[in-house]
Design a protein around this motif. Sequence first.
Motif, PDB file in Angstrom:
ATOM      1  N   ALA A   1       0.854  -1.187   0.000  1.00  0.00           N
ATOM      2  CA  ALA A   1       0.000   0.000   0.000  1.00  0.00           C
ATOM      3  C   ALA A   1       0.882   1.226   0.000  1.00  0.00           C
ATOM      4  O   ALA A   1       1.997   1.210   0.517  1.00  0.00           O
ATOM      5  CB  ALA A   1      -0.919   0.010   1.219  1.00  0.00           C
ATOM      6  N   GLN A   2       0.375   2.286  -0.588  1.00  0.00           N
ATOM      7  CA  GLN A   2       1.053   3.561  -0.440  1.00  0.00           C
ATOM      8  C   GLN A   2       0.916   4.061   1.000  1.00  0.00           C
ATOM      9  O   GLN A   2       1.872   4.539   1.590  1.00  0.00           O
ATOM     10  CB  GLN A   2       0.471   4.591  -1.411  1.00  0.00           C
ATOM     11  N   VAL A   3      -0.315   3.938   1.537  1.00  0.00           N
ATOM     12  CA  VAL A   3      -0.588   4.448   2.876  1.00  0.00           C
ATOM     13  C   VAL A   3      -1.393   3.420   3.654  1.00  0.00           C
ATOM     14  O   VAL A   3      -2.376   2.875   3.137  1.00  0.00           O
ATOM     15  CB  VAL A   3      -1.380   5.776   2.834  1.00  0.00           C
ATOM     16  N   VAL A   4      -0.972   3.148   4.877  1.00  0.00           N
ATOM     17  CA  VAL A   4      -1.772   2.365   5.824  1.00  0.00           C
ATOM     18  C   VAL A   4      -2.285   3.317   6.896  1.00  0.00           C
ATOM     19  O   VAL A   4      -1.499   4.032   7.524  1.00  0.00           O
ATOM     20  CB  VAL A   4      -0.951   1.235   6.473  1.00  0.00           C
ATOM     21  N   ILE A   5      -3.589   3.339   7.065  1.00  0.00           N
ATOM     22  CA  ILE A   5      -4.229   4.189   8.074  1.00  0.00           C
ATOM     23  C   ILE A   5      -4.702   3.282   9.203  1.00  0.00           C
ATOM     24  O   ILE A   5      -5.453   2.327   8.969  1.00  0.00           O
ATOM     25  CB  ILE A   5      -5.417   4.960   7.492  1.00  0.00           C
ATOM     26  N   ILE A   6      -4.277   3.568  10.406  1.00  0.00           N
ATOM     27  CA  ILE A   6      -4.675   2.772  11.569  1.00  0.00           C
ATOM     28  C   ILE A   6      -5.863   3.449  12.224  1.00  0.00           C
ATOM     29  O   ILE A   6      -5.745   4.516  12.830  1.00  0.00           O
ATOM     30  CB  ILE A   6      -3.511   2.635  12.560  1.00  0.00           C
ATOM     31  N   GLY A   7      -7.036   2.843  12.087  1.00  0.00           N
ATOM     32  CA  GLY A   7      -8.255   3.387  12.659  1.00  0.00           C
ATOM     33  C   GLY A   7      -9.250   3.771  11.587  1.00  0.00           C
ATOM     34  O   GLY A   7      -8.957   4.596  10.717  1.00  0.00           O
ATOM     35  N   ALA A   8     -10.447   3.176  11.644  1.00  0.00           N
ATOM     36  CA  ALA A   8     -11.492   3.446  10.660  1.00  0.00           C
ATOM     37  C   ALA A   8     -12.613   4.281  11.251  1.00  0.00           C
ATOM     38  O   ALA A   8     -13.759   4.189  10.813  1.00  0.00           O
ATOM     39  CB  ALA A   8     -12.051   2.143  10.095  1.00  0.00           C
ATOM     40  N   GLY A   9     -12.286   5.106  12.259  1.00  0.00           N
ATOM     41  CA  GLY A   9     -13.258   6.064  12.766  1.00  0.00           C
ATOM     42  C   GLY A   9     -13.343   7.266  11.851  1.00  0.00           C
ATOM     43  O   GLY A   9     -12.849   7.258  10.719  1.00  0.00           O
ATOM     44  N   ILE A  10     -13.923   8.334  12.337  1.00  0.00           N
ATOM     45  CA  ILE A  10     -14.194   9.487  11.479  1.00  0.00           C
ATOM     46  C   ILE A  10     -12.920  10.145  10.977  1.00  0.00           C
ATOM     47  O   ILE A  10     -12.868  10.636   9.846  1.00  0.00           O
ATOM     48  CB  ILE A  10     -15.103  10.500  12.223  1.00  0.00           C
ATOM     49  N   ILE A  11     -11.838  10.123  11.772  1.00  0.00           N
ATOM     50  CA  ILE A  11     -10.585  10.732  11.331  1.00  0.00           C
ATOM     51  C   ILE A  11      -9.912   9.865  10.264  1.00  0.00           C
ATOM     52  O   ILE A  11      -9.532  10.356   9.200  1.00  0.00           O
ATOM     53  CB  ILE A  11      -9.634  10.956  12.516  1.00  0.00           C
ATOM     54  N   GLY A  12      -9.760   8.574  10.546  1.00  0.00           N
ATOM     55  CA  GLY A  12      -9.171   7.689   9.548  1.00  0.00           C
ATOM     56  C   GLY A  12      -9.964   7.674   8.256  1.00  0.00           C
ATOM     57  O   GLY A  12      -9.393   7.644   7.162  1.00  0.00           O
ATOM     58  N   ALA A  13     -11.300   7.701   8.377  1.00  0.00           N
ATOM     59  CA  ALA A  13     -12.160   7.702   7.189  1.00  0.00           C
ATOM     60  C   ALA A  13     -11.947   8.967   6.369  1.00  0.00           C
ATOM     61  O   ALA A  13     -11.874   8.917   5.133  1.00  0.00           O
ATOM     62  CB  ALA A  13     -13.613   7.576   7.613  1.00  0.00           C
ATOM     63  N   SER A  14     -11.843  10.103   7.045  1.00  0.00           N
ATOM     64  CA  SER A  14     -11.633  11.360   6.337  1.00  0.00           C
ATOM     65  C   SER A  14     -10.278  11.390   5.638  1.00  0.00           C
ATOM     66  O   SER A  14     -10.164  11.825   4.488  1.00  0.00           O
ATOM     67  CB  SER A  14     -11.747  12.539   7.305  1.00  0.00           C
ATOM     68  N   VAL A  15      -9.240  10.919   6.327  1.00  0.00           N
ATOM     69  CA  VAL A  15      -7.913  10.872   5.701  1.00  0.00           C
ATOM     70  C   VAL A  15      -7.945   9.973   4.473  1.00  0.00           C
ATOM     71  O   VAL A  15      -7.414  10.334   3.407  1.00  0.00           O
ATOM     72  CB  VAL A  15      -6.856  10.380   6.710  1.00  0.00           C
ATOM     73  N   ALA A  16      -8.576   8.806   4.586  1.00  0.00           N
ATOM     74  CA  ALA A  16      -8.656   7.875   3.453  1.00  0.00           C
ATOM     75  C   ALA A  16      -9.356   8.529   2.270  1.00  0.00           C
ATOM     76  O   ALA A  16      -8.891   8.433   1.120  1.00  0.00           O
ATOM     77  CB  ALA A  16      -9.386   6.604   3.874  1.00  0.00           C
ATOM     78  N   TYR A  17     -10.470   9.176   2.526  1.00  0.00           N
ATOM     79  CA  TYR A  17     -11.201   9.835   1.432  1.00  0.00           C
ATOM     80  C   TYR A  17     -10.371  10.933   0.782  1.00  0.00           C
ATOM     81  O   TYR A  17     -10.281  11.012  -0.455  1.00  0.00           O
ATOM     82  CB  TYR A  17     -12.524  10.422   1.930  1.00  0.00           C
ATOM     83  N   HIS A  18      -9.762  11.786   1.598  1.00  0.00           N
ATOM     84  CA  HIS A  18      -9.027  12.918   1.026  1.00  0.00           C
ATOM     85  C   HIS A  18      -7.808  12.462   0.226  1.00  0.00           C
ATOM     86  O   HIS A  18      -7.453  13.086  -0.782  1.00  0.00           O
ATOM     87  CB  HIS A  18      -8.640  13.899   2.132  1.00  0.00           C
ATOM     88  N   LEU A  19      -7.173  11.386   0.654  1.00  0.00           N
ATOM     89  CA  LEU A  19      -6.091  10.824  -0.149  1.00  0.00           C
ATOM     90  C   LEU A  19      -6.625  10.288  -1.475  1.00  0.00           C
ATOM     91  O   LEU A  19      -6.079  10.584  -2.552  1.00  0.00           O
ATOM     92  CB  LEU A  19      -5.395   9.704   0.624  1.00  0.00           C
ATOM     93  N   ALA A  20      -7.687   9.493  -1.405  1.00  0.00           N
ATOM     94  CA  ALA A  20      -8.231   8.882  -2.617  1.00  0.00           C
ATOM     95  C   ALA A  20      -8.762   9.922  -3.586  1.00  0.00           C
ATOM     96  O   ALA A  20      -8.620   9.774  -4.814  1.00  0.00           O
ATOM     97  CB  ALA A  20      -9.328   7.885  -2.240  1.00  0.00           C
ATOM     98  N   ALA A  21      -9.366  10.981  -3.058  1.00  0.00           N
ATOM     99  CA  ALA A  21      -9.910  12.027  -3.916  1.00  0.00           C
ATOM    100  C   ALA A  21      -8.815  12.726  -4.714  1.00  0.00           C
ATOM    101  O   ALA A  21      -9.082  13.300  -5.772  1.00  0.00           O
ATOM    102  CB  ALA A  21     -10.678  13.042  -3.084  1.00  0.00           C
ATOM    103  N   ARG A  22      -7.590  12.661  -4.214  1.00  0.00           N
ATOM    104  CA  ARG A  22      -6.468  13.266  -4.925  1.00  0.00           C
ATOM    105  C   ARG A  22      -5.667  12.239  -5.732  1.00  0.00           C
ATOM    106  O   ARG A  22      -4.579  12.534  -6.205  1.00  0.00           O
ATOM    107  CB  ARG A  22      -5.554  13.990  -3.939  1.00  0.00           C
ATOM    108  N   GLY A  23      -6.203  11.044  -5.864  1.00  0.00           N
ATOM    109  CA  GLY A  23      -5.575  10.047  -6.712  1.00  0.00           C
ATOM    110  C   GLY A  23      -4.717   9.032  -5.997  1.00  0.00           C
ATOM    111  O   GLY A  23      -4.203   8.099  -6.624  1.00  0.00           O
ATOM    112  N   CYS A  24      -4.536   9.185  -4.692  1.00  0.00           N
ATOM    113  CA  CYS A  24      -3.767   8.219  -3.910  1.00  0.00           C
ATOM    114  C   CYS A  24      -4.732   7.154  -3.402  1.00  0.00           C
ATOM    115  O   CYS A  24      -5.300   7.275  -2.310  1.00  0.00           O
ATOM    116  CB  CYS A  24      -3.060   8.915  -2.744  1.00  0.00           C
ATOM    117  N   THR A  25      -4.946   6.125  -4.205  1.00  0.00           N
ATOM    118  CA  THR A  25      -5.979   5.134  -3.910  1.00  0.00           C
ATOM    119  C   THR A  25      -5.430   3.823  -3.369  1.00  0.00           C
ATOM    120  O   THR A  25      -6.210   2.971  -2.935  1.00  0.00           O
ATOM    121  CB  THR A  25      -6.806   4.845  -5.174  1.00  0.00           C
ATOM    122  N   GLU A  26      -4.109   3.629  -3.386  1.00  0.00           N
ATOM    123  CA  GLU A  26      -3.523   2.417  -2.806  1.00  0.00           C
ATOM    124  C   GLU A  26      -3.395   2.621  -1.299  1.00  0.00           C
ATOM    125  O   GLU A  26      -2.313   2.790  -0.746  1.00  0.00           O
ATOM    126  CB  GLU A  26      -2.177   2.122  -3.447  1.00  0.00           C
TER     127      GLU A  26
END
Length: 403
Positions: A23-48
């Motif tokens: 993966a390019q990025v591993v996010i630890i935690g799928a709460g509201i903060i981890g979810a927001s970070v995941a979305y903002h990365l993916a929205a900019r093309g970082c989807t791995e």
Amino acid sequence: MLWYNSANIIAHQRRSFGMVHQAQVVIIGAGIIGASVAYHLAARGCTEVVVLEKEAVEVTGSTARSAAGVRHQFSSRTNILLSQYSIERYKHFTEEIGGHAELHQHGYLFLFNDQAAWQAYQAVIELQRSLNVPVEVLTPEQAAGYIPELNISDIVGATYCAEDGFVDPHGIAMGYLNKARELGVKVLRDAPALGFEFADDQVVAVQTPQGTIRCNYVVNAAGPYAGEVGKTAGFEIPIKPYRRCIYVSDPFPALPKDIPLTIDVGTGAYIRKEQDTVLMGLSNHNEPSSHDTTVDWDWLDTVLEAMLNRFPILERAGLSERQSWAGSYEITPDHLPILGRMPNCPNWLNAAGFSGHGVMHAPATGLLIAEEILDGRAHSIAIDELRIERFAAGELHAERNVI
């Protein structure tokens, strides 16, 4: 400035470890903060991106147990800026993300009963207004117009901001996660971070029960577990969990649904409506740190004493033990979050320690952490005062408006 090259990291990992997961990025935690970070990365093309959730179902921890308030009325300039960006995004959440924020802008009402505290607070009001926060200064009589039967006998002043209110944290977190999944992000359940592998002062892999994930970056968005996750990696991250209880009334139509979230500053007691019920809370600052999320019924007498003194109308309300709950605040020494890179491991980023403000600052945090990773540094809002280095330097500017 970034002094390492992501392509070189990937090549080094392939030579040294072989490929289990990548993966390019591993996010630890799928709460509201981890979810927001995941979305903002993916929205900019970082989807791995892989989001690790230690539970069997995501968004069942602190996010789901929040009182859900969002407000502009902070004493920290940075917190105000985080709120301004985030609340604006919540206004447009459905059209932008596709989920449901359920933003109810009924306002926040702060009640002061100490003249010295009220006078000192004038500087905070000046700061808020300098940043275009539409905060109003009220007389005790004006404040009484918002809450039926409010006891104002000792109130010396009040503030109100109509742009404040509350949201649906579960709807927001799931909205972010669902959109991130659509863009290619993977969410792993039953997948706590068990350990980490390092090479050349960088984290290169995360160990989970489902295998080892090689990565370019790790984001610690583990909420009340963020300090322990850091300790597993060998880092001292000053975040501790503290129980916060929310007591819920039976349906109580005597208080209108559109009352502001109201804080009795002297005691810290607060109330707001949730449909026909009343949510009540008061932090026990003498309780030691723990992950206990059972309701503290012994604390209820203290809560009721404060509540009935300020909000005597609640004497006629029944208590719903079944609907009451407890969750965790992830608290730092200055009640400000820890955002950005670890200085001794620059591809490890923290996004935790919000001290009860994670729900209201999730959109801005996702934006800033994505910038920190993809642009080398957060730039939409300056986060230097929120970096972990402040603790070693002794440069603390504590948030005063903490509930």
